[in-house]
Design a protein around this motif. Structure first.
Motif, short mmCIF file in Angstrom:
data_model
loop_
_atom_site.label_atom_id
_atom_site.label_comp_id
_atom_site.label_asym_id
_atom_site.label_seq_id
_atom_site.Cartn_x
_atom_site.Cartn_y
_atom_site.Cartn_z
N VAL A 34 -27.30 -15.99 -9.53
CA VAL A 34 -25.91 -16.18 -9.94
C VAL A 34 -25.83 -16.39 -11.44
CG1 VAL A 34 -23.83 -17.58 -9.63
CG2 VAL A 34 -25.36 -17.18 -7.69
N TYR A 35 -25.05 -15.56 -12.11
CA TYR A 35 -24.83 -15.71 -13.55
C TYR A 35 -23.52 -16.43 -13.86
CZ TYR A 35 -28.69 -12.46 -14.33
OH TYR A 35 -29.93 -11.88 -14.35
N ALA A 36 -22.55 -16.33 -12.98
CA ALA A 36 -21.27 -17.01 -13.21
C ALA A 36 -20.60 -17.30 -11.89
CB ALA A 36 -20.36 -16.14 -14.08
N THR A 37 -19.89 -18.41 -11.86
CA THR A 37 -19.06 -18.78 -10.72
C THR A 37 -17.80 -19.40 -11.29
OG1 THR A 37 -18.97 -20.05 -8.65
CG2 THR A 37 -20.22 -21.02 -10.46
N SER A 38 -16.95 -19.96 -10.44
CA SER A 38 -15.70 -20.53 -10.95
C SER A 38 -15.42 -21.86 -10.28
CB SER A 38 -14.53 -19.57 -10.70
OG SER A 38 -14.24 -19.52 -9.31
N VAL A 39 -14.53 -22.63 -10.90
CA VAL A 39 -13.99 -23.84 -10.27
C VAL A 39 -12.52 -23.55 -9.97
CG1 VAL A 39 -13.39 -26.27 -10.54
CG2 VAL A 39 -15.58 -25.41 -11.42
N THR A 40 -12.19 -23.43 -8.71
CA THR A 40 -10.83 -23.11 -8.30
C THR A 40 -10.08 -24.38 -7.91
OG1 THR A 40 -11.31 -22.84 -5.95
CG2 THR A 40 -11.70 -20.92 -7.38
N ARG A 275 -11.32 -21.20 -19.71
CA ARG A 275 -12.45 -21.91 -20.31
C ARG A 275 -13.73 -21.61 -19.52
NH1 ARG A 275 -10.41 -28.05 -21.85
NH2 ARG A 275 -8.53 -27.44 -23.01
N SER A 276 -14.86 -21.75 -20.22
CA SER A 276 -16.17 -21.60 -19.59
C SER A 276 -17.00 -22.83 -19.89
CB SER A 276 -16.87 -20.34 -20.12
OG SER A 276 -18.15 -20.20 -19.53
N TYR A 277 -17.66 -23.36 -18.86
CA TYR A 277 -18.49 -24.56 -18.99
C TYR A 277 -19.91 -24.24 -18.52
CZ TYR A 277 -14.11 -27.31 -19.20
OH TYR A 277 -12.89 -27.82 -19.53
N PRO A 278 -20.91 -24.90 -19.09
CA PRO A 278 -22.25 -24.80 -18.50
C PRO A 278 -22.31 -25.59 -17.20
CG PRO A 278 -22.25 -26.39 -20.30
CD PRO A 278 -20.89 -25.75 -20.30
N GLU A 280 -24.10 -27.98 -16.18
CA GLU A 280 -24.22 -29.43 -16.30
C GLU A 280 -22.88 -30.12 -16.58
OE1 GLU A 280 -28.02 -27.61 -16.46
OE2 GLU A 280 -26.21 -27.21 -17.65
N GLN A 281 -21.87 -29.36 -16.99
CA GLN A 281 -20.56 -29.94 -17.28
C GLN A 281 -19.53 -29.60 -16.20
OE1 GLN A 281 -19.21 -28.99 -21.26
NE2 GLN A 281 -21.16 -29.56 -22.18
N ILE A 282 -19.98 -29.38 -14.99
CA ILE A 282 -19.06 -28.97 -13.93
C ILE A 282 -18.06 -30.08 -13.60
CG2 ILE A 282 -20.51 -29.68 -11.98
CD1 ILE A 282 -19.58 -27.00 -10.63
N ALA A 283 -18.44 -31.34 -13.75
CA ALA A 283 -17.48 -32.42 -13.52
C ALA A 283 -16.34 -32.33 -14.52
CB ALA A 283 -18.17 -33.78 -13.60
N GLU A 284 -16.64 -32.01 -15.76
CA GLU A 284 -15.61 -31.84 -16.78
C GLU A 284 -14.71 -30.66 -16.43
OE1 GLU A 284 -13.25 -32.73 -19.85
OE2 GLU A 284 -14.95 -33.94 -19.15
N ALA A 285 -15.30 -29.59 -15.91
CA ALA A 285 -14.50 -28.44 -15.47
C ALA A 285 -13.53 -28.85 -14.36
CB ALA A 285 -15.42 -27.32 -15.00
N HIS A 286 -13.99 -29.66 -13.41
CA HIS A 286 -13.12 -30.14 -12.35
C HIS A 286 -11.99 -31.00 -12.92
CE1 HIS A 286 -14.76 -29.40 -8.15
NE2 HIS A 286 -15.61 -28.73 -8.93
N GLY A 296 -5.10 -19.02 -15.92
CA GLY A 296 -6.04 -18.16 -15.20
C GLY A 296 -7.13 -18.96 -14.55
N ASN A 297 -8.37 -18.74 -14.96
CA ASN A 297 -9.53 -19.27 -14.26
C ASN A 297 -10.44 -20.09 -15.17
OD1 ASN A 297 -9.55 -17.50 -11.49
ND2 ASN A 297 -8.78 -16.31 -13.22
N VAL A 298 -11.15 -21.02 -14.54
CA VAL A 298 -12.18 -21.81 -15.22
C VAL A 298 -13.53 -21.38 -14.65
CG1 VAL A 298 -13.16 -24.12 -15.52
CG2 VAL A 298 -10.69 -23.76 -15.72
N VAL A 299 -14.42 -20.98 -15.54
CA VAL A 299 -15.68 -20.34 -15.14
C VAL A 299 -16.85 -21.27 -15.46
CG1 VAL A 299 -17.25 -18.43 -15.70
CG2 VAL A 299 -14.82 -18.00 -15.33
N ILE A 300 -17.88 -21.21 -14.63
CA ILE A 300 -19.14 -21.91 -14.86
C ILE A 300 -20.22 -20.87 -15.16
CG2 ILE A 300 -20.90 -23.42 -13.89
CD1 ILE A 300 -18.21 -24.80 -14.37
#
Length: 303
Positions: A34-40, A275-278, A280-286, A296-300
């Motif tokens: 997986v190279y990219a996913t999203s936080v929906t 926005r795109s987050y690494p 390790e920052q998925i909590a910040e994305a949430h 639109g979308n927030v990507v990891i």
């Protein structure tokens, strides 16, 4: 490999990045790097267990009592096939793919195994992995509700919440199907949504869409923040109101992925990345998605 675990229901801090064993594909499966996913918004609702009161008990039984039964969230991804089972015929090692895992979740991980019969197909060739991971949730959801509303060319369509993941796809798809599109969004997004193709844009802070005198064949609530009772005032005779809130889980088909791929490659649809987050920052994305103001979308970025 690294994966994000939702250890219990709650605030973004319940998410933990853990090291787990890399999965191995079964005979009919492919292993995707997986190279990219999203936080929906759906990921955030599950993590925080945000559910209408009447649905709380059945949702607990379905998702898990004290924490998600499937602790690795994530419903869409883009990546590369790293290994294939001996019975796989549709994919080869090195193929670039995008996939929708839906209520099975599991996309917030560096590797995922999927059956070749699952909702997975070759990635559109003309977009990045991040863009590919930002189109399936919104695009497939919009398609589902347009089917439910029986969208036809020449109809007037209003999209409430036109700047989110579902809304941005819905604007573009409605235009593709030949509809006249009115978008409802916040002040800061008016010009931006117009660029996506909306014929008319209403700033909800300045005007109530039900008081313009216009009547619409379909009203799609793309964010679950209006109601049928309120929207009825703006529906044409025999008009239909459809909403992402309380009208069931969107039914997604492989044909939807192929259709979206074709539109993307033809330049008629794009995945919008705010926005795109690494990882390790998925909590910040949430936390950002929880605010309800994303474009639109927030990507990891997984790798």
């Amino acid at each position: 490999m690294k994966a994000v675990f939702c250890t219990k229901y709650g605030a973004p801090e319940v998410l933990q990045v853990k090291e787990v064993n890399k999965p191995a594909p079964q005979d009919d499966e492919i292993l995707i790097k997986v190279y990219a996913t999203s936080v929906t918004s759906g990921d955030c609702r599950v993590r925080g267990f945000k559910s209408p009161f009447l649905y709380r008990l059945p949702m607990r039984l379905f998702l898990g009592i004290t924490r998600p039964r499937q602790p690795i969230l994530g419903v869409e991804l883009a990546g590369e096939v790293e290994a294939v089972g001996k019975h796989v015929t549709k994919f080869n090692i090195g193929d670039t793919v995008y996939a929708f895992t839906g209520m099975r979740f599991g996309a917030h991980a560096q590797y995922v195994c999927l059956s070749e019969m699952d909702l997975v197909t070759h990635k559109p060739a003309n977009i990045s992995y991040e863009e590919a991971a930002a189109v399936l949730f919104g695009g497939s959801t919009a398609l589902h509700f347009f089917r439910k509303g029986h969208l036809q060319s020449g109809q007037k369509v209003l999209i409430y919440g036109a700047s989110g993941a579902v809304g941005t796809s819905a604007v573009q798809l409605a235009k593709h199907f030949g509809a006249e599109v009115t978008a409802v969004c916040s002040t800061s997004n008016v010009e931006w949504v117009r660029v996506l193709g909306a014929d008319y844009v209403i700033d909800y802070a300045l005007q109530d869409f039900t008081k313009t005198g216009e009547r619409y064949d379909i009203i799609l609530d793309a964010v679950g923040k209006t109601s049928k009772t309120h929207a009825r005032k703006a529906l044409a005779p025999n008009g239909k109101f459809v909403s992402v809130e309380g009208q069931g889980v969107a039914r997604v088909r492989v044909e939807d992925l192929l259709f979206l791929k074709e539109l993307i490659e033809d330049g008629e649809l794009k995945g919008v990345v705010d926005r795109s987050y690494p990882l390790e920052q998925i909590a910040e994305a949430h936390r950002y998605v929880d605010q309800g103001h994303k474009k639109g979308n927030v990507v990891i970025a997984m790798q």
